[in-house]
Design a protein around this motif. Structure first.
Motif, PDB file in Angstrom:
ATOM      1  N   VAL A 199      73.847  33.077  72.261  1.00 29.61           N
ATOM      2  CA  VAL A 199      72.914  32.021  72.672  1.00 29.61           C
ATOM      3  C   VAL A 199      71.929  31.713  71.540  1.00 29.61           C
ATOM      4  O   VAL A 199      71.637  30.546  71.249  1.00 29.61           O
ATOM      5  N   PHE A 200      71.423  32.776  70.899  1.00 33.02           N
ATOM      6  CA  PHE A 200      70.487  32.603  69.785  1.00 33.02           C
ATOM      7  C   PHE A 200      71.144  31.829  68.647  1.00 33.02           C
ATOM      8  O   PHE A 200      70.558  30.904  68.085  1.00 33.02           O
ATOM      9  N   ALA A 201      72.382  32.219  68.303  1.00 31.43           N
ATOM     10  CA  ALA A 201      73.096  31.551  67.210  1.00 31.43           C
ATOM     11  C   ALA A 201      73.398  30.095  67.551  1.00 31.43           C
ATOM     12  O   ALA A 201      73.254  29.200  66.706  1.00 31.43           O
ATOM     13  N   ALA A 202      73.812  29.855  68.803  1.00 34.02           N
ATOM     14  CA  ALA A 202      74.100  28.481  69.219  1.00 34.02           C
ATOM     15  C   ALA A 202      72.831  27.638  69.200  1.00 34.02           C
ATOM     16  O   ALA A 202      72.847  26.469  68.790  1.00 34.02           O
ATOM     17  N   GLY A 203      71.720  28.242  69.635  1.00 29.69           N
ATOM     18  CA  GLY A 203      70.446  27.531  69.607  1.00 29.69           C
ATOM     19  C   GLY A 203      70.024  27.186  68.193  1.00 29.69           C
ATOM     20  O   GLY A 203      69.526  26.082  67.933  1.00 29.69           O
ATOM     21  N   GLY A 258      72.050  26.734  65.658  1.00 25.15           N
ATOM     22  CA  GLY A 258      72.940  25.665  65.206  1.00 25.15           C
ATOM     23  C   GLY A 258      72.479  24.310  65.706  1.00 25.15           C
ATOM     24  O   GLY A 258      72.467  23.323  64.949  1.00 25.15           O
ATOM     25  N   TRP A 259      72.096  24.257  66.993  1.00 25.81           N
ATOM     26  CA  TRP A 259      71.587  22.992  67.552  1.00 25.81           C
ATOM     27  C   TRP A 259      70.311  22.571  66.844  1.00 25.81           C
ATOM     28  O   TRP A 259      70.137  21.401  66.486  1.00 25.81           O
ATOM     29  N   PHE A 260      69.372  23.523  66.658  1.00 28.43           N
ATOM     30  CA  PHE A 260      68.086  23.221  66.034  1.00 28.43           C
ATOM     31  C   PHE A 260      68.285  22.685  64.615  1.00 28.43           C
ATOM     32  O   PHE A 260      67.704  21.665  64.239  1.00 28.43           O
ATOM     33  N   ALA A 261      69.111  23.375  63.834  1.00 27.35           N
ATOM     34  CA  ALA A 261      69.343  22.965  62.451  1.00 27.35           C
ATOM     35  C   ALA A 261      69.997  21.587  62.384  1.00 27.35           C
ATOM     36  O   ALA A 261      69.638  20.750  61.553  1.00 27.35           O
ATOM     37  N   SER A 262      70.957  21.349  63.279  1.00 30.36           N
ATOM     38  CA  SER A 262      71.639  20.058  63.293  1.00 30.36           C
ATOM     39  C   SER A 262      70.674  18.944  63.701  1.00 30.36           C
ATOM     40  O   SER A 262      70.660  17.860  63.101  1.00 30.36           O
ATOM     41  N   HIS A 263      69.852  19.230  64.716  1.00 26.86           N
ATOM     42  CA  HIS A 263      68.883  18.237  65.181  1.00 26.86           C
ATOM     43  C   HIS A 263      67.893  17.877  64.076  1.00 26.86           C
ATOM     44  O   HIS A 263      67.638  16.692  63.806  1.00 26.86           O
ATOM     45  N   VAL A 264      67.344  18.895  63.441  1.00 30.60           N
ATOM     46  CA  VAL A 264      66.352  18.668  62.388  1.00 30.60           C
ATOM     47  C   VAL A 264      66.958  17.921  61.210  1.00 30.60           C
ATOM     48  O   VAL A 264      66.357  17.006  60.645  1.00 30.60           O
ATOM     49  N   ASN A 318      60.421  17.099  58.498  1.00 36.09           N
ATOM     50  CA  ASN A 318      61.404  17.058  59.579  1.00 36.09           C
ATOM     51  C   ASN A 318      61.606  18.415  60.241  1.00 36.09           C
ATOM     52  O   ASN A 318      61.688  18.511  61.471  1.00 36.09           O
ATOM     53  N   TYR A 319      61.693  19.484  59.441  1.00 33.56           N
ATOM     54  CA  TYR A 319      61.933  20.810  60.016  1.00 33.56           C
ATOM     55  C   TYR A 319      60.747  21.293  60.862  1.00 33.56           C
ATOM     56  O   TYR A 319      60.907  22.126  61.757  1.00 33.56           O
ATOM     57  N   HIS A 320      59.557  20.768  60.581  1.00 34.21           N
ATOM     58  CA  HIS A 320      58.336  21.179  61.272  1.00 34.21           C
ATOM     59  C   HIS A 320      58.031  20.309  62.495  1.00 34.21           C
ATOM     60  O   HIS A 320      57.179  20.652  63.317  1.00 34.21           O
ATOM     61  N   MET A 321      58.756  19.196  62.628  1.00 33.55           N
ATOM     62  CA  MET A 321      58.435  18.226  63.665  1.00 33.55           C
ATOM     63  C   MET A 321      58.635  18.756  65.095  1.00 33.55           C
ATOM     64  O   MET A 321      57.750  18.534  65.953  1.00 33.55           O
ATOM     65  N   VAL A 381      64.403  28.353  55.397  1.00 34.63           N
ATOM     66  CA  VAL A 381      63.297  27.594  56.006  1.00 34.63           C
ATOM     67  C   VAL A 381      63.628  27.237  57.451  1.00 34.63           C
ATOM     68  O   VAL A 381      62.790  27.384  58.354  1.00 34.63           O
ATOM     69  N   LEU A 382      64.841  26.766  57.690  1.00 36.64           N
ATOM     70  CA  LEU A 382      65.238  26.386  59.040  1.00 36.64           C
ATOM     71  C   LEU A 382      65.252  27.590  59.979  1.00 36.64           C
ATOM     72  O   LEU A 382      64.820  27.492  61.138  1.00 36.64           O
ATOM     73  N   PHE A 383      65.753  28.725  59.495  1.00 37.89           N
ATOM     74  CA  PHE A 383      65.820  29.919  60.339  1.00 37.89           C
ATOM     75  C   PHE A 383      64.419  30.407  60.689  1.00 37.89           C
ATOM     76  O   PHE A 383      64.141  30.777  61.840  1.00 37.89           O
TER      77      PHE A 383
END
Length: 238
Positions: free
Chosen positions: A43-47, A49-55, A158-161, A201-203
């Protein structure tokens, strides 16, 4: 076999059966715990992946709608330049720069940003109190309330938004937030996977975002030594 021997054999069999039962229960508990850990990890890894893709797919608006005001969170020259450009083009009537270092003077900041000196003098406010995103949200909420603004353009990377919107949204009440993400590095099409610094940075930001989400459930409070429960939760009323 004597009666005593029969009793002892029965006792040994009972103890052996009990030990086997305990071992089976222990194995099941370990198995369940391992399954939960694996599930949580997935779940953490999937989350992430979603966060990084969204950002990575957040883009700077080419022509944002006008708002009452603009707020920029310090953290990079590109953020400040973008906010000043929005002010100069009339996208907001006033600008708050939140998180300015206490030692930075207005003149130094205006010189670093360039632009119209008169516009900077009349329409730019400096917040020197905020030390982090939570502080940005608290000071920005005071500023928005004092000026009775109903719409604000929020400028940050973007990553901070996502985290900034989350913290701001909790405190700004009915004021509408218009995100203006600043993109320093193009990470479309999974580019963040091949750039170690971007991945780091994303992680890091993803973990901070999760903590911000948790603060909506638990009264967590950041401190210099880490995260702790707020006083009200640590010392409940008796």
């Amino acid at each position: 076999m004597s009666g005593q021997d029969s009793i002892e054999a029965t006792g040994r069999q009972s103890a052996s059966a009990e030990g086997a039962g305990n071992w089976q229960r222990l194995r099941r508990a370990f198995g369940l715990g391992a399954s939960l850990l694996v599930g949580a990890g997935l779940v953490f890894a999937a989350g992430f992946g979603w966060f990084a893709s969204h950002v990575s797919h957040l883009a700077t608006p080419s022509d944002p709608q006008k708002a009452d005001a603009i707020i920029v969170l310090t953290g990079g020259q590109s953020r400040l330049d973008a906010a000043m450009e929005l002010l100069e083009t009339g996208k907001g009537d006033r600008l708050l720069i939140s998180g300015v270092h206490p030692s930075a003077t207005r003149r130094q900041l205006q010189h670093a940003l360039g632009g119209d000196k008169r516009l900077f003098a009349c329409c730019v406010d400096l917040d020197r109190t905020a030390l982090d995103t939570i502080g940005n949200a608290e000071e920005s909420a005071k500023w928005v309330h004092n000026h009775a603004y109903s719409s604000v353009i929020l400028v940050t990377n973007n990553y901070h938004m996502p985290r900034s919107l989350l913290e701001m949204g909790r405190l700004l009440g009915k004021a509408k937030l218009e995100p203006y993400p600043v993109v320093n590095t193009n990470l479309d099409n999974g580019g963040w996977l091949t750039k170690p610094e971007a991945l780091r940075v994303l992680f890091t930001e993803y973990n901070k975002y999760l903590l911000a989400l948790a603060r909506g459930v638990l009264p967590l409070k950041p401190t210099p030594d880490g995260i702790t429960l707020a006083e009200g939760a640590a010392n409940p009323a008796r």
